[in-house]
Write an enzyme that holds these catalytic residues in place. Structure first.
Site, PDB file in Angstrom:
ATOM      1  N   LYS A  13       0.835  -1.218   0.000  1.00 31.63           N
ATOM      2  CA  LYS A  13       0.000   0.000   0.000  1.00 31.63           C
ATOM      3  C   LYS A  13       0.863   1.259   0.000  1.00 31.63           C
ATOM      4  CE  LYS A  13      -1.915  -1.005   3.957  1.00 31.63           C
ATOM      5  NZ  LYS A  13      -1.254  -2.273   4.263  1.00 31.63           N
ATOM      6  N   ARG A  88      -9.456   1.353   8.579  1.00 32.02           N
ATOM      7  CA  ARG A  88      -9.014   0.004   8.884  1.00 32.02           C
ATOM      8  C   ARG A  88     -10.075  -0.782   9.636  1.00 32.02           C
ATOM      9  NH1 ARG A  88      -3.255   0.676   8.833  1.00 32.02           N
ATOM     10  NH2 ARG A  88      -2.260  -1.316   9.165  1.00 32.02           N
ATOM     11  N   ARG A 127      11.948  -5.664   4.580  1.00 37.25           N
ATOM     12  CA  ARG A 127      11.654  -4.230   4.466  1.00 37.25           C
ATOM     13  C   ARG A 127      12.637  -3.398   5.292  1.00 37.25           C
ATOM     14  NH1 ARG A 127       5.791  -1.960   5.431  1.00 37.25           N
ATOM     15  NH2 ARG A 127       5.949  -3.128   7.378  1.00 37.25           N
ATOM     16  N   ARG A 160      11.455  -1.909  10.950  1.00 40.04           N
ATOM     17  CA  ARG A 160      10.340  -1.473  11.794  1.00 40.04           C
ATOM     18  C   ARG A 160      10.144  -2.421  12.966  1.00 40.04           C
ATOM     19  NH1 ARG A 160       5.258   0.148   8.134  1.00 40.04           N
ATOM     20  NH2 ARG A 160       4.220  -1.094   9.722  1.00 40.04           N
ATOM     21  N   ARG A 171      -0.465  -9.156  13.148  1.00 40.82           N
ATOM     22  CA  ARG A 171      -1.052  -8.090  12.328  1.00 40.82           C
ATOM     23  C   ARG A 171      -1.921  -8.666  11.211  1.00 40.82           C
ATOM     24  NH1 ARG A 171       4.177  -5.153  10.668  1.00 40.82           N
ATOM     25  NH2 ARG A 171       2.870  -3.899   9.321  1.00 40.82           N
TER      26      ARG A 171
HETATM   27  P1  AP5 Z   1       4.942  -1.628   1.859  1.00 42.74           P
HETATM   28  O1  AP5 Z   1       4.612  -0.772   0.681  1.00 42.74           O
HETATM   29  O2  AP5 Z   1       5.742  -1.039   2.955  1.00 42.74           O
HETATM   30  O3  AP5 Z   1       3.603  -2.318   2.396  1.00 42.74           O
HETATM   31  P2  AP5 Z   1       2.362  -1.724   3.186  1.00 42.74           P
HETATM   32  O4  AP5 Z   1       1.142  -2.344   2.581  1.00 42.74           O
HETATM   33  O5  AP5 Z   1       2.424  -0.247   3.260  1.00 42.74           O
HETATM   34  O6  AP5 Z   1       2.627  -2.425   4.580  1.00 42.74           O
HETATM   35  P3  AP5 Z   1       2.617  -1.818   6.050  1.00 42.74           P
HETATM   36  O7  AP5 Z   1       3.319  -2.831   6.911  1.00 42.74           O
HETATM   37  O8  AP5 Z   1       3.109  -0.426   6.072  1.00 42.74           O
HETATM   38  O9  AP5 Z   1       1.131  -1.875   6.339  1.00 42.74           O
HETATM   39  P4  AP5 Z   1       0.469  -1.877   7.666  1.00 42.74           P
HETATM   40  O10 AP5 Z   1      -0.880  -1.656   7.182  1.00 42.74           O
HETATM   41  O11 AP5 Z   1       0.640  -3.062   8.519  1.00 42.74           O
HETATM   42  O12 AP5 Z   1       1.266  -0.746   8.486  1.00 42.74           O
HETATM   43  P5  AP5 Z   1       0.914   0.752   8.811  1.00 42.74           P
HETATM   44  O13 AP5 Z   1       2.154   1.532   8.814  1.00 42.74           O
HETATM   45  O14 AP5 Z   1      -0.227   1.221   7.983  1.00 42.74           O
HETATM   46  O15 AP5 Z   1       5.684  -2.944   1.309  1.00 42.74           O
HETATM   47  C1  AP5 Z   1       6.169  -3.937   2.207  1.00 42.74           C
HETATM   48  C2  AP5 Z   1       7.541  -4.439   1.732  1.00 42.74           C
HETATM   49  O16 AP5 Z   1       7.386  -5.145   0.497  1.00 42.74           O
HETATM   50  C3  AP5 Z   1       8.538  -3.302   1.437  1.00 42.74           C
HETATM   51  O17 AP5 Z   1       9.833  -3.707   1.806  1.00 42.74           O
HETATM   52  C4  AP5 Z   1       8.443  -3.102  -0.070  1.00 42.74           C
HETATM   53  O18 AP5 Z   1       9.658  -2.597  -0.621  1.00 42.74           O
HETATM   54  C5  AP5 Z   1       8.120  -4.514  -0.571  1.00 42.74           C
HETATM   55  N1  AP5 Z   1       7.243  -4.524  -1.731  1.00 42.74           N
HETATM   56  C6  AP5 Z   1       6.189  -3.683  -1.991  1.00 42.74           C
HETATM   57  N2  AP5 Z   1       5.607  -3.983  -3.170  1.00 42.74           N
HETATM   58  C7  AP5 Z   1       6.283  -5.069  -3.665  1.00 42.74           C
HETATM   59  C8  AP5 Z   1       6.157  -5.850  -4.855  1.00 42.74           C
HETATM   60  N3  AP5 Z   1       5.193  -5.604  -5.763  1.00 42.74           N
HETATM   61  N4  AP5 Z   1       7.026  -6.877  -5.024  1.00 42.74           N
HETATM   62  C9  AP5 Z   1       7.997  -7.140  -4.111  1.00 42.74           C
HETATM   63  N5  AP5 Z   1       8.180  -6.430  -2.982  1.00 42.74           N
HETATM   64  C10 AP5 Z   1       7.334  -5.402  -2.746  1.00 42.74           C
HETATM   65  O19 AP5 Z   1       0.368   0.617  10.305  1.00 42.74           O
HETATM   66  C11 AP5 Z   1       1.227   0.217  11.362  1.00 42.74           C
HETATM   67  C12 AP5 Z   1       0.438   0.137  12.638  1.00 42.74           C
HETATM   68  O20 AP5 Z   1      -0.092   1.443  12.962  1.00 42.74           O
HETATM   69  C13 AP5 Z   1      -0.775  -0.784  12.635  1.00 42.74           C
HETATM   70  O21 AP5 Z   1      -0.425  -2.117  12.918  1.00 42.74           O
HETATM   71  C14 AP5 Z   1      -1.639  -0.137  13.738  1.00 42.74           C
HETATM   72  O22 AP5 Z   1      -1.172  -0.485  15.016  1.00 42.74           O
HETATM   73  C15 AP5 Z   1      -1.383   1.347  13.543  1.00 42.74           C
HETATM   74  N6  AP5 Z   1      -2.354   1.971  12.637  1.00 42.74           N
HETATM   75  C16 AP5 Z   1      -2.089   2.607  11.458  1.00 42.74           C
HETATM   76  N7  AP5 Z   1      -3.221   3.059  10.888  1.00 42.74           N
HETATM   77  C17 AP5 Z   1      -4.235   2.724  11.743  1.00 42.74           C
HETATM   78  C18 AP5 Z   1      -5.641   2.902  11.721  1.00 42.74           C
HETATM   79  N8  AP5 Z   1      -6.253   3.497  10.671  1.00 42.74           N
HETATM   80  N9  AP5 Z   1      -6.369   2.417  12.756  1.00 42.74           N
HETATM   81  C19 AP5 Z   1      -5.771   1.805  13.790  1.00 42.74           C
HETATM   82  N10 AP5 Z   1      -4.449   1.588  13.879  1.00 42.74           N
HETATM   83  C20 AP5 Z   1      -3.684   2.046  12.868  1.00 42.74           C
HETATM   84 MG    MG Z   2       2.784   1.133   4.832  1.00 39.11          MG
END
Ligand code: AP5
Ligand code: MG
Length: 213
Positions: A13, A88, A127, A160, A171
């Site tokens: 994402k 979410r 990552r 991270r 997660r």
């Molecule tokens: P990446 O693009 O980083 O993936 P992502 O979908 O953004 O994954 P996240 O881990 O950031 O999502 P998340 O939803 O768990 O975390 P968030 O920060 O939102 O890609 C992942 C890896 O794969 C990278 O190394 C990338 O280079 C590689 N990659 C990407 N595309 C690829 C491809 N096509 N092929 C190969 N490799 C690829 O949230 C973190 C925490 O914050 C949550 O757990 C929660 O506690 C809190 N939080 C955030 N938002 C909320 C909310 N709205 N409500 C409640 N809690 C929240």
């Molecule tokens: Mg992300």
């Protein structure tokens, strides 16, 4: 264009949202990045969020809804934005819809980046993230020129806190229970678009651009 990125943790994402924000010149709003910046700066919000994030749990809706509702009403969002990691939960989606309806606005597309759970743990373990500018890399799929150093801003990269395999599994469970129901929610609104997230980053990007036009 108002876009929501849906998908499991590690689906890509953030990677896609950054590329789309550059192409369409609209802000990329990542709630995860906002919380991580608050943790880094030692704010009260950051301290509250950290206890949940480190366990792989969602931060409570009341800590996130107002923050996003305020953010999307700022001046730079008037031509659109990309929401990454929000909503979410169903209550978050309802809070967003209600706030947008109040200002005569609505979401145009909810893009679901689909990646099976089996691929996720591998992606997360590789990552690397820059806490200074938010850039994301992968040691195999998207390496930096110099190991451990951000190509964009020259600062050090980190693994991270929540990318340990046991936290990733947690997660993923939280995602299936609390976030996946949003796929139905946006399907009913006619806003859902599905993309195969197992392709290369550029292929996923092209597929999304084809959908958005
Ligand atoms: P990446 O693009 O980083 O993936 P992502 O979908 O953004 O994954 P996240 O881990 O950031 O999502 P998340 O939803 O768990 O975390 P968030 O920060 O939102 O890609 C992942 C890896 O794969 C990278 O190394 C990338 O280079 C590689 N990659 C990407 N595309 C690829 C491809 N096509 N092929 C190969 N490799 C690829 O949230 C973190 C925490 O914050 C949550 O757990 C929660 O506690 C809190 N939080 C955030 N938002 C909320 C909310 N709205 N409500 C409640 N809690 C929240
Ligand atoms: Mg992300």
């Amino acid at each position: 264009m108002k876009i929501i990125m849906l998908g499991a943790p590690g689906a890509g994402k953030g990677t896609q949202a950054k590329m789309l924000a550059d192409k369409y010149m609209i802000p990329h709003i990542s709630t995860g990045d906002i919380f991580r910046a608050n943790i880094k700066n030692g704010t009260e919000l950051g301290q509250k969020a950290k206890t949940y994030m480190d366990q792989g749990l969602l931060v409570p809706d009341e800590l996130v809804c107002d923050l996003v509702v305020d953010r999307v009403q700022q001046e730079d969002c008037k031509d659109g934005y990309i929401l990454d990691g929000f909503p979410r939960t169903i209550p978050q989606a309802e809070a967003l819809d209600a706030a947008l309806a109040n200002i005569g606005s609505k979401i145009d597309y909810a893009v679901n980046v689909e990646v099976p759970d089996e691929n996720i743990v591998n992606r997360m373990s590789g990552r690397r993230a820059c806490v200074a500018c938010g850039a994301t890399y992968h040691i195999v799929h998207s390496p930096t020129k110099e190991e451990g150093i951000c190509d964009r801003c020259g600062k050090e990269l980190i693994v991270r806190e929540d990318d340990k395999p046991e936290t990733v599994t947690k997660r993923l469970n939280v995602y299936h229970e609390q976030t996946q129901p949003l796929i139905d929610y946006y399907t009913k609104q006619g806003a859902l678009k599905e993309v195969d997230g197992t392709m290369s980053m550029d292929e996923v990007f092209n597929a999304i651009v084809n959908i958005l036009g």
